[in-house]
Write a protein that holds these residues in place. Structure first.
Motif, mmCIF file in Angstrom:
data_model
loop_
_atom_site.group_PDB
_atom_site.id
_atom_site.type_symbol
_atom_site.label_atom_id
_atom_site.label_comp_id
_atom_site.label_asym_id
_atom_site.label_seq_id
_atom_site.Cartn_x
_atom_site.Cartn_y
_atom_site.Cartn_z
ATOM 1 N N ASP B 37 0.867 -1.184 0.000
ATOM 2 C CA ASP B 37 0.000 0.000 0.000
ATOM 3 C C ASP B 37 0.906 1.237 0.000
ATOM 4 O O ASP B 37 1.382 1.671 1.047
ATOM 5 C CB ASP B 37 -0.893 -0.045 1.246
ATOM 6 N N HIS B 39 0.254 4.296 -0.594
ATOM 7 C CA HIS B 39 -0.323 5.452 0.073
ATOM 8 C C HIS B 39 -0.033 5.406 1.576
ATOM 9 O O HIS B 39 0.296 6.423 2.193
ATOM 10 C CB HIS B 39 -1.825 5.486 -0.181
ATOM 11 N N ALA B 40 -0.121 4.235 2.147
ATOM 12 C CA ALA B 40 0.140 4.105 3.582
ATOM 13 C C ALA B 40 1.592 4.463 3.901
ATOM 14 O O ALA B 40 1.883 5.082 4.932
ATOM 15 C CB ALA B 40 -0.175 2.680 4.041
ATOM 16 N N LEU B 42 3.432 6.567 2.169
ATOM 17 C CA LEU B 42 3.461 8.017 2.005
ATOM 18 C C LEU B 42 2.926 8.722 3.262
ATOM 19 O O LEU B 42 3.506 9.711 3.739
ATOM 20 C CB LEU B 42 2.606 8.393 0.785
ATOM 21 N N MET B 43 1.849 8.188 3.806
ATOM 22 C CA MET B 43 1.247 8.795 4.999
ATOM 23 C C MET B 43 2.210 8.771 6.182
ATOM 24 O O MET B 43 2.306 9.730 6.947
ATOM 25 C CB MET B 43 -0.044 8.040 5.377
ATOM 26 N N GLU B 44 2.939 7.668 6.330
ATOM 27 C CA GLU B 44 3.910 7.589 7.420
ATOM 28 C C GLU B 44 5.030 8.606 7.215
ATOM 29 O O GLU B 44 5.489 9.240 8.174
ATOM 30 C CB GLU B 44 4.504 6.173 7.513
ATOM 31 N N GLN B 46 4.751 11.417 5.715
ATOM 32 C CA GLN B 46 4.176 12.739 6.018
ATOM 33 C C GLN B 46 4.231 13.026 7.510
ATOM 34 O O GLN B 46 4.425 14.162 7.935
ATOM 35 C CB GLN B 46 2.709 12.806 5.560
ATOM 36 N N ARG B 47 4.021 11.984 8.308
ATOM 37 C CA ARG B 47 4.017 12.183 9.758
ATOM 38 C C ARG B 47 5.403 12.548 10.279
ATOM 39 O O ARG B 47 5.520 13.230 11.300
ATOM 40 C CB ARG B 47 3.551 10.903 10.476
ATOM 41 N N LYS B 49 7.731 14.108 8.377
ATOM 42 C CA LYS B 49 8.248 15.193 7.544
ATOM 43 C C LYS B 49 8.383 16.520 8.293
ATOM 44 O O LYS B 49 7.505 16.887 9.065
ATOM 45 C CB LYS B 49 7.260 15.373 6.387
ATOM 46 N N GLN B 52 5.469 20.077 8.861
ATOM 47 C CA GLN B 52 4.070 19.634 8.877
ATOM 48 C C GLN B 52 3.183 20.447 9.805
ATOM 49 O O GLN B 52 1.966 20.405 9.700
ATOM 50 C CB GLN B 52 4.008 18.163 9.264
ATOM 51 N N ALA B 139 7.045 1.324 7.697
ATOM 52 C CA ALA B 139 5.711 1.356 7.092
ATOM 53 C C ALA B 139 5.416 0.054 6.366
ATOM 54 O O ALA B 139 4.288 -0.450 6.380
ATOM 55 C CB ALA B 139 5.606 2.544 6.133
ATOM 56 N N GLU B 175 -3.446 11.817 16.470
ATOM 57 C CA GLU B 175 -3.152 12.483 15.199
ATOM 58 C C GLU B 175 -3.981 13.762 15.012
ATOM 59 O O GLU B 175 -3.864 14.431 13.986
ATOM 60 C CB GLU B 175 -3.344 11.522 14.035
#
Lengths: 354, 354, 354, 354
Positions: B37, B39-40, B42-44, B46-47, B49, B52, B139, B175
């Motif tokens: 996945d 996207h998953a 990528l989301m990690e 982002q957290r 980064k 933010q 991830a 979050e």
């Protein structure tokens, strides 16, 4: 992989169950030409040995180490050093009552679930008896690291806390008292308290502080093999350990950077040592110091409810001779593991420059 | 050996300096057939980064991961997964002022001493930028461990402490606030405090708690590779970490065994969980929980005395955009490292029985 | 473990499929302070590159190495050296015909069975394209081993055999002919033969001999990590290799001890060198020499019967541009792997004495 | 690292010198729950034992294995299996003549140069006595691999060659003759020849062929840990081994691809087996077969010139009781190492798919 080895190049691999034939191990990577001081190894074993004072377990274990290889005419030869410690005191019958019963907060249950089979005589592989092998290897590592001094002492027993920084303590006190704390007054209090705990059939937790001095610059490897990360693993691998902190540790989480930073002197030393002798995972020449938290020993001389392997609720009471508080005997184990870490990084550092 | 790898069978090896061409890594041992996945992942990222939220560093790092191998038509193939994250924001000029100067409580000095050479652009290899690679691998590990949930949150910022046990917290809050703490009220206080610290040009330490739930029985390996020992190493290898405790931790050193022992229920679960989900280094099915201590970030926006490589005393002030408090962004890193540990032991456990 | 790494301390880990985004790797353990000669690395890559002469595959691969870390201002820094080689020539469509077909004597079938999934574009992970990464790392290892010289050459192509001992050959001939053999006459014969084989749409096997000179005494580790054992593994890990022999090799099985033993000169050198420079797994200072057997390339330009993944019998013919004989291009790969082995043991030997 | 271990997950680590107290080892990674057939282990030891027939060394070594851990109530427990073999026949005096003398084509010289010290009693660590430990671990590995059969036999003694493919041989002959060859006629010739060689005080080389049958698909790991690469290392690590070839081997270098390729049958098996049961480093289900070349034993009962550690020329003659030809006793060692390789890959393969 299977978890029986510690170290990258100075490496200890162990085997043995508490009530099997013998425990032992293989020490690899000790460079050739080291004159081995057998008496010094014996002394370290004595410090860990059961029955050494009134406040530790009265089990009899001879813990005589027999070296089988790798030492010739008093010197290491560069080949693996095999050693064996016979289990002279195999009283399997003492443990038949736990054959089908899971002792609370022991590893009986988890071993059974993981392996589908368990050597139920004593703690089997999960017994702290295994740490005798660590002391053997650590004693050798200490000899390799002649210029480095490694000193551990008991800094807490239950609520009794030695609240002075190590720099204010007299290390020569440590081996003068059975608790192995670095303060004569506190030693009496702690000893008294442990005796009382034992009378209650109970146990109590404690803490050990370790200080490593005269450390060469540059030991430790970046990123995943940071000196303090491997040191933490070393300590957490000791039975009953629940926590590890170095330098400013958990208390450092409360500080601001302006206060926490260690300002350099012109000679490269620092005015303070919140870093605990390690920057970016690499020794900076200052003292390395850390605390190790030990839980209370799980075997108590009181009746407890538990379950058997069928899931039936049963009543059980600890038998045998256990430590009311593990920290006095854990002092040499902490030192041994610290020595293994330092010897490994000391050798690895030979590879860092061209 | 050289410290760039983590894990036994699910293994991450990383490379890269903060201001070099790129950072990246190789993930080995991920079994074939896992649907990835993206996207998953990528989301990690982002957290973790920068930029933010208002309370973290405003550096711009795109942190775009490019997978180069090991994934085909959306699935892992069993071959190594190479990945690269370009360093799009290489402002080397920003760092020329530290070329010959050792920043206090950084690794500049120790790297120079160990290697005789140092990439002085930013922290080089010792920069926390390297943790981006950990998040990528973590991830993926999370996706492998579908049934296991790993949740970390900020439990302290300086003196502000979230003094409730995790069982009393609402993880869905984490979050929702930029601090990533599990309590809306505390989040505001902490955020306010961090903003104030930043205004002072200072930094502050903090603590992260991590909880792992739905853990299968039997993970972890005896003796030196105990689950909590490897977990401790994982955490201590993260930049700025000074301590690790699991289960009852340092507080458990104060307790008696009669109180500390976790009494079994008939189904094999326990009434309490002082053990932190691990007995003898092996998971017992209960929640695994632990605390990780972070020191205050060493780069402060205040003037400090330090030395240059010649040993001359000089004045320096932090430049660039640094985190006033590292813990909000470290939450996904803690989770990632926890996931690496769990994935490794989950796979290793396939080897335990015949 | 997963098989992507080679070496103990000087260690290469690679990733990448033949037709994925890129291949690449991480070189760990190269000591800090080595001045890197980028041109020399480029030259080694040119020797392995497709299309370099009329008798090798005419595929176009640029094989441009991009170093991403670990080298700063022209020198190694002691941190991991990440590198990437883009796959500029990803013609996946060329390979759609083998998506569901198992090519004879390729790894298509075994990968599918092992992993349940396979990157069917070219050989995927099993492609010899991966060896480009070995040449990168080997070129660096050669620079580390300045005093040691490593020379490989083609000693057989099919039935054409260079029957002279290496001591009677002129190594300066090797790079003068496209076959990379050490004899000008034989070079012509071999080249002619390879051209003929190519016309037939067939392939042919061959042999490479490698000679390592100016070897320090004491390299190699006892028992399981003997110099020649690790060297054999290094060679056998190269695609298409079927055999390895060193010193007297298979011919030595026919000899008597009285003839085979290498008698010492008074300076510690020996009168003969049946031992191939290694005694008990440790270098004795004499030349190390060995032969490596390569099977004929499995992809032929002739029609063959084979099966698809459903087990149906199908007809197939090799497409693309393949080597009629692999040995000319394998010469730098053999040298690279030899250099990796020697660099590793050269560093490890720093740990042997106190 | 230090070379005392073999295997990734099924792992043997050994220690011990030929004339020290004892040799022994630790077997890690054997899954829990295996019923151990002690008699079968004993039988394997008997096959390797000196003095078993008239054509091998008449040394007396009892080679009694004592298991110290990891086996409980007849089953493996998943914990490390420690074992020791006492050196009952320590006649150190036999070897005083080589204290300061380097035997030709032995490891005396290289050990001295590498370590600066050497256990001069017999071969010390470099003695083939160490292989007894391999046989112990291999015997256990065989029990783990119940469905796989591993058979080795002598295929050459000096010029006497068993020129039939293994498929034409009767394996039931092997243990019927002291040479351990698979042909009754050839056995007599070889035995006669070895007796003659012994009378001459000389030694002779030989070859062992090993066949592994009923191999599951998918064993072996790509790239550097190819099944045949690790197998080659395993064999080359055995004392006196000079070469390894599998499948078509060195003879395959003479063939064309059109002839060498193994054409598939519709069931996935192949019409020929030039591949030797391995494609791309991974087993394809066909028989794995390979040849191992052994040089003549270096210790001969004839006078030879050599040097002492001062570089003086001296005369020496072999003493003691040595094998005139090592291959008959090496058969179980080859099988043991093959079993270690297969057990390791068999376990590792549990990790390949999700």
């Amino acid at each position: 992989m299977a978890g029986n080895s510690f170290g990258n190049v100075f490496k200890l691999t162990t085997f043995g169950e508490s009530h099997g034939e013998a425990i032992g191990g293989i020490i690899e990577g000790c460079p050739a030409g080291l004159e081995v001081d057998m008496h010094a190894i014996l002394m370290e074993m004595q410090r860990r040995k059961p029955g050494q004072s009134a406040i530790v377990t009265q089990r009899k274990e001879e813990d005589e180490v027999q070296f089988l290889s790798g030492i010739f005419e008093g010197k290491t030869t560069g080949t693996p050093i095999g050693f064996v410690i016979q289990n002279t005191n195999q009283k399997s019958r003492d443990y038949s009552h736990i054959k089908d019963t899971y002792r609370p907060s022991h590893a009986d249950f988890t071993y059974d679930k993981k392996y589908g089979i368990r050597d139920y005589r004593g703690g089997g592989r999960s017994s702290a008896r295994e740490t005798a092998c660590r002391v053997v290897a650590g004693a050798l590592a200490k000899q390799l690291l002649k210029q480095i001094s490694i000193t551990a002492y008991v800094s807490a027993v239950g609520e009794l806390r030695l609240n002075k920084p190590y720099t204010d303590l007299d290390f020569s006190e440590i081996e003068k008292n059975p608790v192995r704390t670095a303060d004569a007054e506190m030693a009496k209090e702690m000893e008294h308290y442990i005796r009382q705990i034992r009378k209650e059939g109970d146990t109590v937790g404690g803490m050990i502080t370790c200080v490593i001095q005269n450390v060469p610059l540059g030991l430790g490897e970046p990123v995943f093999e940071k000196l303090h990360a491997q040191m933490g693993k070393a300590m957490l691998s000791i039975n009953a350990v629940k926590g590890f902190e170095y330098g400013s540790g958990f208390a450092g989480t409360r500080l601001k950077g302006s206060l926490h930073n260690d300002i350099f002197n012109e000679d490269g030393t620092t005015q303070t040592n919140n870093s605990g002798g390690v920057q970016g995972g690499i020794s900076n020449g200052a003292d390395i110091y850390f605390n190790v938290a030990f839980k209370p020993v799980a075997t108590i001389m009181q009746s407890q409810r538990t379950i058997d392997s069928e899931g039936n609720s049963v009543e059980m009471e600890g038998k045998g001779r256990h430590d009311p508080c593990v920290v006095p005997r854990a002092v040499p184990i902490v030192e041994a593991m610290a020595a293994l870490v330092m010897a490994d990084f000391w050798l690895l550092n030979r590879l860092s420059k061209i």
